[in-house]
Design an enzyme around this catalytic site. Structure first.
Site, PDB file in Angstrom:
ATOM      1  N   ASP A  56       8.878   1.340  -8.911  1.00 61.07           N
ATOM      2  CA  ASP A  56       9.537   0.588  -9.964  1.00 61.07           C
ATOM      3  C   ASP A  56      10.211   1.571 -10.924  1.00 61.07           C
ATOM      4  O   ASP A  56      10.964   2.441 -10.470  1.00 61.07           O
ATOM      5  CB  ASP A  56       8.487  -0.313 -10.646  1.00 61.07           C
ATOM      6  CG  ASP A  56       9.044  -1.296 -11.647  1.00 61.07           C
ATOM      7  OD1 ASP A  56       9.546  -2.348 -11.234  1.00 61.07           O
ATOM      8  OD2 ASP A  56       8.957  -0.993 -12.862  1.00 61.07           O
ATOM      9  N   HIS A  93       5.698  -6.991  -4.761  1.00 59.69           N
ATOM     10  CA  HIS A  93       6.259  -5.889  -5.537  1.00 59.69           C
ATOM     11  C   HIS A  93       5.238  -4.803  -5.841  1.00 59.69           C
ATOM     12  O   HIS A  93       5.528  -3.614  -5.689  1.00 59.69           O
ATOM     13  CB  HIS A  93       6.843  -6.433  -6.845  1.00 59.69           C
ATOM     14  CG  HIS A  93       7.481  -5.383  -7.697  1.00 59.69           C
ATOM     15  ND1 HIS A  93       8.604  -4.686  -7.306  1.00 59.69           N
ATOM     16  CD2 HIS A  93       7.151  -4.889  -8.923  1.00 59.69           C
ATOM     17  CE1 HIS A  93       8.952  -3.826  -8.245  1.00 59.69           C
ATOM     18  NE2 HIS A  93       8.076  -3.918  -9.237  1.00 59.69           N
TER      19      HIS A  93
END
Length: 291
Positions: free
Chosen positions: A107, A270
């Site tokens: 991320d 994610h």
């Protein structure tokens, strides 16, 4: 914390910030860099497995995140830029005795690792980026799909204190932290961090930098033809939206940026280090040079 049994916790001054860092194991160094809004504890299932496989594993909180400090704001938000964060990590690794190391980033941490590889190629061995394409690519390709799915980039990038105030109105609704999925101790660490107004501001500054100085750095690199020369592995979650946003050609987005590129999807969402730590660890061990 029991989840990092055998690891040492320390606070290290690296110029104008002080980083909280946890490290353990023996062997070649692997730096694990968290994303938003996590802290280093997101790696609590992956870091010990890598240490058991023969690596020294270093897990810091990025500047402004967790219990690391943040410097005063700059008008252009460059104090929260990925170049500044990468500089912190170079100084941290040198302080811990690692002039050269492998780097894994997820991320926002993936953007920091990208910047490490571009700005400090002499220090970085193998590189792994999780769930990202370069910021400059994301913004130059931005369409209605991206703006709808990743609206938080533009919301958190608004001038202070608007997003900070709105996020503070309902932290649970914004962050959606789930202790059952994250693990109790990891959840407690992240929840404590996001409850701190200074951390929330620093995280918004991260996104403001992303829309400004970070994009400018990517655009300059792309115009100059600079590429990541370290072996680069890009992984993304099959249940995440990254592949869909880039027409199922994530590696095609990355190809102009790297001379030695590989990658694939993992069967996860994610936050792959929390949702599928065994799959991620296996992929890392397959890619990283063996100790």
């Amino acid at each position: 914390m029991a989840m990092f049994a055998g690891f040492e916790l320390s606070y290290v001054d690296v110029g104008n910030v002080r980083l909280r860092v946890r490290f353990g194991g023996e062997g070649p160094a692997v730096l694990l860099v968290h994303g938003h809004p996590r802290t280093h504890t997101t790696w609590h299932l992956v870091a010990p497995a890598l240490a058991s496989a023969g690596y020294t594993v270093v897990c810091p909180d990025l500047r402004g995140y967790g219990r690391s400090t943040a410097p005063p704001d700059e008008p252009d938000h460059s104090q929260a830029g990925k170049r500044a964060m990468a500089g912190d990590l170079i100084a941290l690794m040198r302080e811990l005795g690692h002039e050269r190391f492998h780097a894994v980033g997820h991320d926002r941490g993936g953007y920091v690792v990208q910047r490490l590889a571009l700005d400090h190629p002499h220090a970085v061995g193998h590189v792994v980026i999780l769930g990202d394409v370069p910021i400059g690519e994301a913004l130059s390709r931005c369409d209605a799909r991206f703006a709808h799915a990743w609206y938080h980039w533009f919301f958190m990038g608004q001038p202070a204190p608007l997003p900070e105030r709105l996020i503070a109105a309902d932290l649970d609704a914004w962050y959606k932290l789930d202790p059952a999925r994250m693990g109790r101790e990891n959840h407690a660490d992240v929840a404590e961090a996001v409850a701190d107004p200074r951390v929330r501001h620093a995280m918004c500054e991260d996104y403001r930098a992303g829309l400004g100085v970070d994009r400018a750095a990517d655009d300059a690199d792309r115009a100059a033809g600079r590429r990541i020369t370290s072996p680069l592995l890009v992984l993304w979650g099959a249940k995440d939206d990254v592949a869909e946003l880039y027409d199922h050609d994530v590696l095609g987005v990355w190809r102009p940026w790297a001379t030695d590129l590989s990658g694939h999807a993992l069967d996860t969402g994610h936050h792959m280090m929390e949702e599928a730590p065994d799959l991620l660890t296996e992929a890392l061990l397959d890619f990283l040079p063996r100790p």
